[in-house]
Write an enzyme that holds these catalytic residues in place. Structure first.
Site, mmCIF file in Angstrom:
data_model
loop_
_atom_site.group_PDB
_atom_site.id
_atom_site.type_symbol
_atom_site.label_atom_id
_atom_site.label_comp_id
_atom_site.label_asym_id
_atom_site.label_seq_id
_atom_site.Cartn_x
_atom_site.Cartn_y
_atom_site.Cartn_z
ATOM 1 C CE LYS A 190 61.255 22.825 48.500
ATOM 2 N NZ LYS A 190 60.791 22.969 49.894
ATOM 3 C CG ASP A 219 58.254 21.515 52.274
ATOM 4 O OD1 ASP A 219 59.072 20.688 52.704
ATOM 5 O OD2 ASP A 219 58.434 22.168 51.235
#
Length: 274
Positions: free
Chosen positions: A66, A100
């Site tokens: 990420k 997210d």
């Protein structure tokens, strides 16, 4: 021509993303296909060099990539500067986003909960904690505290958001006023091999508190079991997983799935586990 999408990371075989996205393609009659590719730190550059050859239009990213993806992006949205989970392939390069925080908050809302006016305690100091902290600040949380086994990491995570920080061993001090407790660590995850040393701190939470665990395997971690036994509202990470995929799907296809899609996808995932 079939549009191709995928998720990358390592390990990746357990990922539910292909099942979620392919179910949405079927529901919306889209000529798309979603796969999973095992890619680690060393393989990222190789994967990126093959995007055009493979005809990939977009991809999702899970751990441990990420942050690794950031130098390769032509554009990074403000919420994704600490970690990207969605990349759109465009004529001008790769654009990175994070869904997210949106995914977690949508799952919270399904539970009838939220951030506004709440005293929130996050267990863990990883990238996702930062995303949730930033969102909680924007949505008017009353207070935020980050606790972690390594105090220095908790302090570094909390500082940009004006949040408190402490060692996980002192978590009990924050429980009597806590309205929302969120575990962002792997403690209690299937195969992780480690769990909380004690869950006595759950007994100090007020009866109106909500306890969330971003883990979805097992569906009921020991943390959630203990909280549920007290009659507290609980939530695992499956809702977040589905909603973050929905927001990624919107980035890819321009369509935002709704509650009916959620129910249908959840039903399909539950059938897979039987």
């Amino acid at each position: 021509m079939t549009k191709k999408y995928c998720v990358i990371g390592q390990p990746i075989a357990h990922s539910l993303s292909p099942a979620i996205h392919n179910a949405l393609y079927e529901r919306y009659g889209l000529d798309c296909k979603y796969d999973a590719y095992p890619v680690d730190h060393n393989g990222l550059s190789g994967f990126l060099s093959q995007i055009q050859e493979r005809g990939i239009c977009g991809f999702n990213i899970t751990m441990p990539l990420k942050q690794d993806i950031l130098p390769h992006l032509a554009y990074v949205s403000p919420e994704a500067r600490t970690g990207v989970n969605t990349v759109v392939v465009g004529e001008n390069g790769l654009s990175g986003y994070s869904t997210d925080a949106q995914g977690f908050y949508s799952s919270l809302q399904q539970l009838g909960a939220g951030y506004s006016g709440q005293n929130i305690v996050f267990i863990g100091a990883g990238a996702v904690t930062g995303l949730l902290c930033a969102d909680a600040v924007q949505k008017n949380a009353k207070s935020i505290c980050v606790v972690n086994r390594t105090l220095e990491k908790a302090q570094a995570m909390a500082r940009p958001y004006g949040a408190a920080s402490d060692s996980l061993s002192n978590i009990s001090e924050y429980m009597p006023q806590c309205g929302l407790l969120v575990n962002t660590t792997p403690l209690g995850m299937s195969g992780a091999g480690h769990d909380f040393e004690t869950l006595d701190f759950i007994d100090l939470l007020p009866s109106c508190a909500v306890v969330c665990d971003l883990i979805y395997s097992p569906p009921q971690t020991t943390l959630l079991k203990h909280a549920g036994a007290r009659g507290l509202k609980t939530m695992n990470g499956l809702g977040m997983l589905i909603w973050q995929a929905f927001y990624a799907f919107e980035k890819f296809c321009g369509i935002m799935p709704g509650q009916k899609d959620y129910a249908a996808v959840l039903s399909q995932l539950e059938l897979r586990d039987q």
